[in-house]
Design a protein around this motif. Structure first.
Motif, PDB file in Angstrom:
ATOM      1  N   SER A 443      48.103  39.882  23.499  1.00  0.00           N
ATOM      2  CA  SER A 443      48.271  41.225  24.028  1.00  0.00           C
ATOM      3  C   SER A 443      49.183  42.037  23.109  1.00  0.00           C
ATOM      4  O   SER A 443      50.259  41.560  22.722  1.00  0.00           O
ATOM      5  CB  SER A 443      48.875  41.168  25.437  1.00  0.00           C
ATOM      6  N   ASP A 445      51.016  44.314  23.868  1.00  0.00           N
ATOM      7  CA  ASP A 445      52.239  44.645  24.593  1.00  0.00           C
ATOM      8  C   ASP A 445      53.043  43.408  24.982  1.00  0.00           C
ATOM      9  O   ASP A 445      54.070  43.529  25.658  1.00  0.00           O
ATOM     10  CB  ASP A 445      51.889  45.430  25.872  1.00  0.00           C
ATOM     11  N   CYS A 446      52.582  42.225  24.562  1.00  0.00           N
ATOM     12  CA  CYS A 446      53.289  41.005  24.947  1.00  0.00           C
ATOM     13  C   CYS A 446      54.686  40.978  24.326  1.00  0.00           C
ATOM     14  O   CYS A 446      54.816  41.103  23.101  1.00  0.00           O
ATOM     15  CB  CYS A 446      52.503  39.773  24.501  1.00  0.00           C
ATOM     16  N   PRO A 447      55.724  40.815  25.150  1.00  0.00           N
ATOM     17  CA  PRO A 447      57.094  40.807  24.603  1.00  0.00           C
ATOM     18  C   PRO A 447      57.417  39.560  23.787  1.00  0.00           C
ATOM     19  O   PRO A 447      58.494  39.480  23.206  1.00  0.00           O
ATOM     20  CB  PRO A 447      57.961  40.880  25.862  1.00  0.00           C
ATOM     21  N   SER A 450      53.880  39.530  20.402  1.00  0.00           N
ATOM     22  CA  SER A 450      53.883  40.713  19.532  1.00  0.00           C
ATOM     23  C   SER A 450      55.160  40.827  18.703  1.00  0.00           C
ATOM     24  O   SER A 450      55.229  41.628  17.781  1.00  0.00           O
ATOM     25  CB  SER A 450      53.697  41.980  20.378  1.00  0.00           C
TER      26      SER A 450
END
Length: 468
Positions: A443, A445-447, A450
């Protein structure tokens, strides 16, 4: 007075880049730089000694314009890139490293290496870095690692591991004495070296309930030498049908789940050093212990614990093997039973990308644990999701999922599943009698996935880059 223990962790992708330095057309020496995160452990849970673990964070090739000369016996390069490396290491709290090859020699530091590195180490410490690592690899892919320290010391790091879908020791082992008769049958399948390796590994198990107690029991029976079990809870009557080792008298005595595992290990008398830590995953007292592990199993049923383990795996390059079950009974009597094992290492997707973690539930669980009065107040006001009825649990299914999980670690150590090592994501549909391997796209937006800059970053302030 304890002596500082040292070990090094190389991400498997970084070790492959080091190995590629050997691929020169004329057999000459080659070199590169690296940056390492540092994991400072106040007290190793098994030895009580302070430890420093260095974790590979970034591989930095040396530009062609900075290379001066090389042959089968030497390699030289200008120091411009080294000074830039020191500046970055200083600003980010990292440890710089020098890498070079001995393609026709052995993985041993020469007298010329000693002389050159001593001068470079002095320059590094003037710049204010915490240490200087040096790595040499020979034509047989053997490796040697040492650490120069500001006090003028130079320390060999004897324990070096490569981690990824496969886990292996890159240096020779200092072996514990084991009763080979006990582990003879598995040595006949995987070889005696398998027993040697697992005797040296430090394995964490977070959660000591149905699946966690099964995982811990399997690790003890296999001969893993050091096992850490983390769980806050005490045994209850409803645990007796699925928690391995639990007895009715233990419930009456309000025995903790972790002490149940410790007693079970003592009764088997197979030699494992089991540390029982009654704590939440992510608590202050559990941090050093989990940072000390080579591999961690996530057998917790809470989303808050999984978020913590997800970040721990990424920052410290500690392979995470997470497991879980979902069971449902329909009105017509039909049942669905799903077992899942997800491995999170460099190159695999994290638990967030697989949709295993619900951040809202994680926040609710953290609030319930840290501020129960406010939790119940908000729940009454309908701001908190209700817990609902207890989930179904059957010991045969929880134990089989534990077997699936432990076999992933065995695959990482033996490659019995193939050269890829651990499988990223496996879902067993017990009711349909099949296994599925759904993939997950990273994703944007994966913390975790990413943020490539946190991979192998190790200690940062605040811990794991989180506040609260």
């Amino acid at each position: 007075m304890y002596k500082l223990e040292l070990d090094a962790v190389l991400q498997s992708a970084h070790f492959e880049l080091i190995e590629r330095l050997l691929d020169t057309s004329d057999g000459s020496e080659a070199s590169a730089y690296m940056l390492f995160g540092n994991s400072e452990i106040t007290a190793d849970p098994w030895s009580g000694a302070p430890r420093l673990r260095v974790v590979s964070h970034k591989f930095v090739p040396i530009a062609e314009t900075e290379k001066v000369s090389s042959s089968a016996r030497h390699v030289t390069w200008s120091t411009g890139g080294f000074m830039r490396l020191l500046s970055k290491a200083k600003s980010e709290g990292l440890i710089p490293a020098l890498v070079h090859t001995h393609p026709r020699g052995v993985a041993r530091f020469s007298s010329q290496d000693d002389k050159n590195e001593k001068g470079l180490a002095r320059t590094a410490f003037v710049k204010g870095v915490k240490g200087l690592l040096s790595i040499v690899i020979d034509g047989g892919h053997s490796i040697a690692v040492r650490l120069w320290t500001p006090d003028g010391g130079c320390h060999e790091i004897k324990r070096v591991t490569s981690v990824g879908p496969k886990v292996r020791f890159l240096t020779s082992l200092s072996l514990d004495t084991a009763d080979n008769r006990v582990l003879d049958r598995q040595a006949r399948l995987f070889g005696s070296s398998f027993n040697d390796v697992i005797s040296q590994l430090r394995i964490g198990v977070v959660g000591a309930g149905a699946t966690g107690s099964a995982v811990a029991t399997l690790l003890i029976r296999l001969g893993f030498g050091r096992v850490l079990v983390v769980d806050k809870d005490v045994l209850e009557l409803s645990n007796l049908n699925r928690v391995h080792g639990a007895r009715r008298c233990d419930v009456q005595a309000e025995l903790t789940k972790v002490k149940n595992i410790a007693r079970l290990a003592a009764e088997t008398n197979l030699g494992p050093k089991v540390i029982a830590l009654q704590s939440w995953a992510g608590s202050q007292e559990s941090r050093d212990a989990l940072k000390s592990c080579d591999v961690v199993f996530g057998a917790t049923d809470d989303h808050s614990g999984r978020i913590f383990l997800n970040r721990l795996a990424r920052f410290y390059s500690i392979p995470l093997i997470d497991l879980g079950l979902r069971m449902k009974r329909h009105e017509d009597g039909h049942v669905d039973v799903f077992g899942r094992v997800t491995t999170f290492v460099e190159g695999h997707r994290c638990l967030m990308c697989h949709g295993i973690i619900d951040p809202q539930k994680a926040a609710d669980e953290a609030l319930e644990r840290d501020d129960p009065d406010n939790f119940h107040k908000l729940k009454e006001e309908a701001y908190i999701l209700g817990g609902g009825d207890p989930s179904p649990a059957v010991v045969t299914f929880t134990t089989e999922v534990a077997c699936m999980a432990v076999n992933e670690l065995v695959a990482a150590l033996t490659s019995f599943q193939g050269p890829h090592g651990m499988t990223p994501h496996r879902v067993r549909r017990f009711h349909a009698q099949d296994d599925r391997f759904p993939s997950a796209s990273p994703s944007p937006d994966c913390p975790i996935c990413s943020q490539t800059d946190v991979l192998g970053r190790a200690d940062v302030e605040p811990f794991l880059g989180t506040v609260g």
